[in-house]
Design an enzyme around this catalytic site. Structure first.
Site, PDB file in Angstrom:
ATOM      1  N   ASP A  88       0.869  -1.176   0.000  1.00 29.43           N
ATOM      2  CA  ASP A  88       0.000   0.000   0.000  1.00 29.43           C
ATOM      3  C   ASP A  88       0.913   1.237   0.000  1.00 29.43           C
ATOM      4  OD1 ASP A  88      -2.165   1.669   0.017  1.00 29.43           O
ATOM      5  OD2 ASP A  88      -3.227   0.645   1.631  1.00 29.43           O
TER       6      ASP A  88
HETATM    7  C1  NOJ Z   1      -4.087   3.879   0.016  1.00 27.82           C
HETATM    8  C2  NOJ Z   1      -5.226   2.924   0.178  1.00 27.82           C
HETATM    9  O1  NOJ Z   1      -5.140   2.274   1.424  1.00 27.82           O
HETATM   10  C3  NOJ Z   1      -5.331   1.875  -0.913  1.00 27.82           C
HETATM   11  O2  NOJ Z   1      -6.527   1.185  -0.750  1.00 27.82           O
HETATM   12  C4  NOJ Z   1      -5.226   2.515  -2.261  1.00 27.82           C
HETATM   13  O3  NOJ Z   1      -5.361   1.542  -3.262  1.00 27.82           O
HETATM   14  C5  NOJ Z   1      -3.889   3.224  -2.368  1.00 27.82           C
HETATM   15  N1  NOJ Z   1      -3.809   4.258  -1.349  1.00 27.82           N
HETATM   16  C6  NOJ Z   1      -3.647   3.827  -3.741  1.00 27.82           C
HETATM   17  O4  NOJ Z   1      -4.446   4.922  -3.951  1.00 27.82           O
END
Ligand code: NOJ
Length: 745
Positions: free
Chosen positions: A291
């Protein structure tokens, strides 16, 4: 992210010079298998080029977190960045792809990712809402349409589905999942993966899916986002992990690690999860991405002393691609050279990335997803909008409807529309609405006006803000409602009040909305409340004040029209809750499949597992939802009454439409293993059927429960069944009292 005219001209010139021979990576197109092509390429790559493939940076369209470093084009040019997210449109991705393919030494195409969560330009209801449709085919179609639109804009990869089971509505990201139930969560996870990826990833209208957030992110303590998770191995295995395994079985191509730790090990550095379980036991061969900056976060977690150690732990744990952190880019080379990270692990990571690019067809034609004509044709087209409207109607849950307040009768002469969200546009889209455009959304107020026509006076008053204490609008609201034939209250949360980093401790309607609703309802006009929100709210006050409540969630681009379809009876609400609505925050966590305890509540007895000030029961249970007709259940049969291990049992029930309208019911079947080597939940969903019945029509509905439905993680750590009595419950919600039983010999 606007692409300037100058950059576009440069991109077009590069393309013209490049001519039409699009074979990327200097490899012969066709002939050798994808696997051979990946190996040939890997053999020619330098260590820096390999690490570049393991690096993902955002374009300037980030929805969360920091905007990417201004030097990203240089990183692409120098082969230091193999994937980009938040860059979209056919022309802009073509521009970036041209740089990667024509200017880097090996011409390896970029992978473009994006959070296509519930639609791309045509926005569907938020995932939690969609799960309430209990319509797997519709959910799959919504994901298919999202993929068609996203792929037409140059995207190859979505960071969805989110398959985190969530039992705590304080956690804002409960809106992104499929609710609290693991069995249903598995079915929905499979449907979404199939919808995004289709049958053939190389088709230019399919995109790779990503099961996230691995794992147990929904178990954040106290519902606070990014917070610690500390669950038992049993709960992890039985509740949180199965939807991820369901994704692997459905062929999901990528996984995203979660921000949280589990029992002291942050998921992004969790070898047990990422390698032993995912690649070992589950035999996953795809790509694991982190993430957003979650490698860097291993330092504040206290799991690594510095970024170098964080990167090393992540890659050794099984991470293949670093999202936005730049850690691999800055530290991995030295670690490989010193032998701290084996080159074989790097090769394994790069292989998984190149294989995905190959399977997407990018080595045959890196521009196959950048097709302006297709983009114009499919994005936000009429067919997609019609699907979004239909699914929105199925997702909305009629929580109560005393005196058949809804649908409003034909021939209203006046209707008061009151509430801070009546004119909302972007809020109808909900959090994570990707590339959805709030400007194109028809508000509930506008949709009402268009529906009722000139014969009905629509009196609008905002009443109050979503949040805040101001009551100066109450007077106008009461004036509008006084004497109106009917009143429609439009209440709830702003879209930014749920989703990532949007945890709440107070789950009541924000601000003074309850006061407004109570004041309006006291006028005694037929009053229905429509709610826009991303999580279960504690609706005890509203429930006591108004006769009808329609939970519309955040229903997407066509949500305003879909709500109006239901309010006026042009269609009937089709949703059933996939998450429990508590009476009060103090009951949380509250979910239907809890354990019984040794002292379940009996009447008013004090020394039982209860509160002094609140019943144990929810306000609205899992599975609950009304519609414009009613259903009766009878003749529950379980056949045979005793079975041998490995044999199935058949459960039959008769369902009758006892009302005056055609209606759809979601017939639900729950099971309880009465006594076992470990305690089992009081009920567990094992099947459902969505059926449509004409008034007076009745139909037998059958469920076949096989050995898998009876299995659990036994005391000795193996999955399987144990002999004994099982209870079966069938009905229109998890609170059904219609019960039968059978014995497993
Ligand atoms: C943070 C989020 O937790 C995740 O779900 C998302 O896909 C990513 N950012 C990318 O935007």
């Amino acid at each position: 992210m606007a692409c300037s005219t100058r950059t576009m001209v440069v991109a077009c010139l590069v393309l013209l010079v490049a001519g039409s021979s699009l074979g990327a990576a200097g490899l012969p197109a066709g002939g050798s298998s994808a696997e051979d092509r990946v190996e040939e390429l890997l053999a020619r790559m330098t260590l820096d080029e390999k690490i570049g493939q393991m690096t993902l940076f955002t374009s300037t369209w980030a929805q969360t977190g920091p905007v990417m470093d201004a030097g990203y084009l240089d990183h692409i040019r120098s082969g230091k960045c193999g994937a980009v997210f938040n860059a979209l449109t056919a022309s802009y991705t073509r521009y970036l792809q041209t740089i990667a393919v024509r200017e880097t030494r090996l011409g390896i195409p970029l992978l473009f990712g994006y959070d296509v969560i519930h639609g791309h330009r045509t926005i569907f209801p938020i995932p939690l809402a969609e799960s309430c449709s209990w319509d797997l085919a519709a959910i799959e179609r919504a994901a298919r349409i999202a993929a068609i639109e996203a792929a037409a804009e140059g995207l190859h990869w979505t960071f969805a589905p989110m398959v985190d089971i969530a039992r705590d509505p304080r956690w804002g990201r409960i809106s992104e999942g499929a609710g609290e139930d693991t069995w249903l969560g598995c079915r929905i996870a499979e449907a979404r993966v199939k919808g995004f990826q289709g049958d053939d990833l190389s088709r230019p209208d399919t995109i790779a899916a990503c099961a996230k957030h691995f794992a147990a992110y929904g178990g954040a303590q106290a519902g606070r986002d990014y917070h610690t998770v500390d669950v038992s191995d049993r709960t992890l295995e039985e509740v949180y992990l199965p939807p991820f395994q369901a994704c692997v079985r459905a062929g999901v191509r990528t996984f995203m690690t979660a921000f949280n730790e589990i029992a002291g090990i942050p998921c992004t550095g969790h070898r047990g999860l990422l390698t032993s379980l995912l690649r070992g036991r589950w035999a996953f061969t795809g790509l694991v991405v982190t993430d957003y900056t979650s490698i860097n976060e291993l330092v504040p977690h206290g799991f690594a002393a510095d970024l170098a150690e964080a990167g090393q732990k992540a890659v050794l744990a099984g991470v293949d691609m670093d999202m936005q952190g730049g850690v691999f880019m800055n530290h991995l080379r030295r670690q490989v050279e010193s032998g701290d990270v084996p080159l074989a692990r790097i090769d394994e990571a790069v292989r998984s990335i190149l294989r995905l690019k190959a399977d997407l067809g990018l080595f045959d034609d890196p521009f196959r997803y950048c097709d302006e004509a297709r983009e114009k044709r499919v994005v936000f087209c009429a067919r997609h909008q019609a699907e979004a409207r239909a699914i929105a109607r199925k997702s909305m849950v009629l929580l109560k409807n005393d005196g058949a307040t809804l649908p409003f009768p034909p021939g209203l002469r006046s209707l008061a529309v009151i509430g801070p969200l009546a004119e909302a546009q972007v809020d109808l889209l909900g959090n994570w609405h990707g590339a959805g455009d709030g400007g194109k959304v028809v508000s509930i107020l506008q949709a009402v006006r268009e529906r009722v026509g000139p014969g009905c006076e629509v009196r609008y008053a905002k009443g109050c803000e979503v949040d805040g204490k101001g009551r100066s609008g109450f007077r106008a609201a009461l004036e509008a409602a006084r004497g109106a034939d009917a009143v429609l209250l439009v209440l709830g949360e702003r879209e930014t009040m749920s989703g990532e980093a949007a945890s709440r401790t107070d789950l009541d309607l924000p601000g003074v909305q309850n006061d407004l609703a109570e004041a309006v309802a006291r006028l005694g006009r037929p009053t229905a409340a429509v709610l826009l929100n991303g999580r279960p709210l504690t609706l005890t006050r509203l429930d006591a004040a108004v006769p009808a409540i329609l939970e519309a969630w955040f229903p997407g681009s066509l949500g305003g029209r879909a709500i109006v379809d239901l309010v006026f009876g042009d269609a009937a609400p089709g949703g059933r809750l996939t998450v429990t609505f508590p009476r009060s925050v103090g009951q949380i966590p509250l979910y239907y499949n809890m354990k019984n305890t040794g002292r379940p509540v009996v009447g008013e007895e004090k020394y039982t597992s209860r509160y002094l000030d609140c019943p144990n029961t929810p306000l609205y249970p899992f599975g609950h939802g009304l519609t414009y007709t009613t259903f009766a259940y009878d003749s529950l049969h379980v056949d045979p009454p005793a079975i041998d291990a490995g044999k199935p049992v058949t459960v039959t029930v008769n369902v009758r439409n006892t009302g005056k309208r055609t209606g759809e019911e979601v017939v639900q079947c729950y099971l309880r293993d009465v006594a076992a080597s470990v305690t089992r939940p009081v009920r567990e969903l094992k099947g459902f059927r969505r059926i449509r019945l004409e008034p007076g029509e009745s139909r037998p509905v059958e469920f076949l429960l096989g050995p898998g439905d009876l299995a659990f993680l036994r005391e000795d750590g193996t999955w399987g069944t144990e002999p004994g009595e099982f209870k079966v419950f069938v009905g229109g919600s998890s609170a059904t009292t219609l019960e039968g039983s059978f014995t497993l010999r």
